[in-house]
Design a protein around this motif. Structure first.
Motif, short mmCIF file in Angstrom:
data_model
loop_
_atom_site.label_atom_id
_atom_site.label_comp_id
_atom_site.label_asym_id
_atom_site.label_seq_id
_atom_site.Cartn_x
_atom_site.Cartn_y
_atom_site.Cartn_z
N LYS A 1 14.35 -37.74 -74.65
CA LYS A 1 14.68 -37.37 -76.02
C LYS A 1 14.41 -38.56 -76.95
N VAL A 2 13.66 -38.33 -78.04
CA VAL A 2 13.35 -39.39 -79.00
C VAL A 2 14.63 -39.75 -79.75
N VAL A 3 15.02 -41.04 -79.69
CA VAL A 3 16.24 -41.50 -80.36
C VAL A 3 15.95 -42.40 -81.56
N SER A 4 14.73 -42.93 -81.63
CA SER A 4 14.32 -43.71 -82.80
C SER A 4 12.81 -43.88 -82.78
N PHE A 5 12.24 -44.12 -83.97
CA PHE A 5 10.80 -44.36 -84.04
C PHE A 5 10.45 -45.08 -85.33
N THR A 6 9.29 -45.72 -85.29
CA THR A 6 8.62 -46.27 -86.47
C THR A 6 7.14 -45.98 -86.31
N VAL A 7 6.54 -45.41 -87.33
CA VAL A 7 5.09 -45.19 -87.35
C VAL A 7 4.60 -45.72 -88.69
N GLN A 8 3.81 -46.78 -88.63
CA GLN A 8 3.35 -47.45 -89.84
C GLN A 8 1.84 -47.34 -89.99
N LEU A 9 1.40 -46.89 -91.16
CA LEU A 9 -0.02 -46.82 -91.50
C LEU A 9 -0.42 -48.18 -92.06
N GLU A 10 -1.45 -48.78 -91.48
CA GLU A 10 -1.90 -50.11 -91.90
C GLU A 10 -3.39 -50.13 -92.19
N ILE A 11 -3.77 -50.98 -93.13
CA ILE A 11 -5.19 -51.19 -93.42
C ILE A 11 -5.51 -52.67 -93.26
N PHE A 12 -6.76 -52.95 -92.89
CA PHE A 12 -7.20 -54.34 -92.73
C PHE A 12 -7.78 -54.81 -94.06
N ARG A 13 -7.11 -55.77 -94.69
CA ARG A 13 -7.52 -56.29 -96.00
C ARG A 13 -7.37 -57.80 -96.00
N GLU A 14 -8.38 -58.47 -96.48
CA GLU A 14 -8.31 -59.91 -96.64
C GLU A 14 -7.86 -60.62 -95.36
N LYS A 15 -8.49 -60.24 -94.26
CA LYS A 15 -8.29 -60.86 -92.95
C LYS A 15 -6.90 -60.66 -92.35
N ALA B 1 1.28 -35.54 -87.92
CA ALA B 1 0.49 -34.54 -88.64
C ALA B 1 0.19 -35.02 -90.06
N ASP B 2 1.20 -35.56 -90.73
CA ASP B 2 1.01 -36.04 -92.10
C ASP B 2 0.06 -37.23 -92.16
N LEU B 3 0.32 -38.25 -91.37
CA LEU B 3 -0.49 -39.47 -91.46
C LEU B 3 -1.93 -39.26 -91.01
N LEU B 4 -2.14 -38.46 -89.99
CA LEU B 4 -3.51 -38.24 -89.53
C LEU B 4 -4.29 -37.32 -90.47
N THR B 5 -3.59 -36.51 -91.24
CA THR B 5 -4.24 -35.62 -92.20
C THR B 5 -4.42 -36.30 -93.56
N ASN B 6 -3.44 -37.07 -93.99
CA ASN B 6 -3.40 -37.58 -95.36
C ASN B 6 -3.57 -39.10 -95.48
N TRP B 7 -4.00 -39.77 -94.43
CA TRP B 7 -4.08 -41.22 -94.46
C TRP B 7 -4.95 -41.74 -95.61
N GLU B 8 -6.04 -41.04 -95.91
CA GLU B 8 -6.93 -41.50 -96.98
C GLU B 8 -6.21 -41.48 -98.34
N ARG B 9 -5.38 -40.49 -98.56
CA ARG B 9 -4.63 -40.40 -99.82
C ARG B 9 -3.65 -41.57 -99.95
N TYR B 10 -2.96 -41.90 -98.86
CA TYR B 10 -2.04 -43.04 -98.89
C TYR B 10 -2.79 -44.35 -99.17
N VAL B 11 -3.92 -44.52 -98.49
CA VAL B 11 -4.71 -45.75 -98.65
C VAL B 11 -5.26 -45.85 -100.07
N LYS B 12 -5.82 -44.77 -100.59
CA LYS B 12 -6.37 -44.80 -101.95
C LYS B 12 -5.29 -45.11 -102.98
N GLY B 13 -4.11 -44.54 -102.81
CA GLY B 13 -3.01 -44.83 -103.73
C GLY B 13 -2.61 -46.30 -103.70
N TYR B 14 -2.56 -46.87 -102.51
CA TYR B 14 -2.21 -48.27 -102.36
C TYR B 14 -3.27 -49.18 -102.99
N LEU B 15 -4.54 -48.89 -102.70
CA LEU B 15 -5.61 -49.71 -103.23
C LEU B 15 -5.74 -49.59 -104.75
#
Length: 103
Positions: free
Chosen positions: A26-40, A85-99
């Motif tokens: 049973k999953v009791v905790s998790f962290t899933v972080q979307l990361e981009i490689f920028r400036e080394k 489901a969200d991150l694999l579908t919408n990752w580009e939207r998150y990245v574009k917003g950040y950039l």
């Protein structure tokens, strides 16, 4: 308690950093972080986690601030399925917003 940590590459400059803990399957905790490689270095863009006792999304901004959005799910396993489901579908939207904020 079982613990898993791994990376899942989305493309050569985008990845998910995943950490989860289970008890008897049973999953009791998790962290899933979307990361981009920028400036080394890898920079966090969005993070789903359970650190406050509930599943939520932190939208991370380039100025260091963040917005917290609570997830509604039956349990952490259900939430984790929604997260991938969200991150694999919408990752580009998150990245574009950040950039866009860096401009």
């Amino acid at each position: 308690m079982g613990r898993k940590e791994f990376f899942r590459d989305i493309d050569d400059q985008t990845r998910l950093r995943v950490s989860l803990a289970t008890v008897r399957g049973k999953v009791v905790s998790f962290t899933v972080q979307l990361e981009i490689f920028r400036e080394k270095r890898w920079a966090p863009v969005a993070r789903y986690d359970t650190h406050h006792g509930f599943a939520h999304l932190d939208i991370l901004h380039s100025d260091g601030t963040q917005d917290k959005i609570r997830l509604v799910a039956r349990d952490f396993k259900d939430a984790l399925d929604m997260v991938f489901a969200d991150l694999l579908t919408n990752w580009e939207r998150y990245v574009k917003g950040y950039l866009r904020e860096e401009e």
